[in-house]
Design an enzyme around this catalytic site. Structure first.
Site, PDB file in Angstrom:
ATOM      1  N   CYS A  29       0.853  -1.192   0.000  1.00 34.94           N
ATOM      2  CA  CYS A  29       0.000   0.000   0.000  1.00 34.94           C
ATOM      3  C   CYS A  29       0.894   1.250   0.000  1.00 34.94           C
ATOM      4  O   CYS A  29       1.461   1.604   1.027  1.00 34.94           O
ATOM      5  CB  CYS A  29      -0.915  -0.018   1.228  1.00 34.94           C
ATOM      6  N   CYS A  32      -0.086   4.024   2.403  1.00 37.33           N
ATOM      7  CA  CYS A  32       0.258   3.623   3.778  1.00 37.33           C
ATOM      8  C   CYS A  32       1.721   3.955   4.069  1.00 37.33           C
ATOM      9  O   CYS A  32       2.041   4.540   5.103  1.00 37.33           O
ATOM     10  CB  CYS A  32       0.062   2.118   3.981  1.00 37.33           C
TER      11      CYS A  32
END
Length: 104
Positions: A29, A32
């Site tokens: 991700c 993230c």
């Protein structure tokens, strides 16, 4: 930041006293990973106000789903084992800080 696993999640989050912030993330991700340094800095600045944890969902998919985490990044705030705040997918570190201040 406390690193969470399926083995310690209940003890560190659901049975904890006070406010607990959990950063649900994954190594694939990109949002993230981009936000992670800011989240860690926020945790360091507010360590006395709340407990800060992170959970790599890669090996904890069932746990993430059980917490209603269906997309990443997600940050959940818990108090007495209950979710009291949520930020999901598109949010900034300013949003995280504002939610934290609101809940403290």
């Amino acid at each position: 930041m406390i690193v969470l696993t399926k083995e310690n999640f209940e003890e560190e989050v659901l049975k904890a006293e006070g406010l607990v912030m959990v950063d649900f993330w994954g190594p694939k991700c990109e949002p993230c990973k981009a936000m992670m340094p800011s989240v860690h800095e926020l945790a360091d600045r507010n360590a006395e106000k709340a407990k800060f944890c992170s959970l790599d969902t890669t090996n904890s998919k069932r746990l993430a789903i059980s917490q209603k985490v269906l997309g990443l990044p997600t940050i959940l705030f818990y108090r007495e084992g209950k979710i009291v705040g949520e930020l999901c997918k598109e949010f900034s570190i300013e949003d995280v800080e504002a939610k934290l201040q609101e809940l403290i």
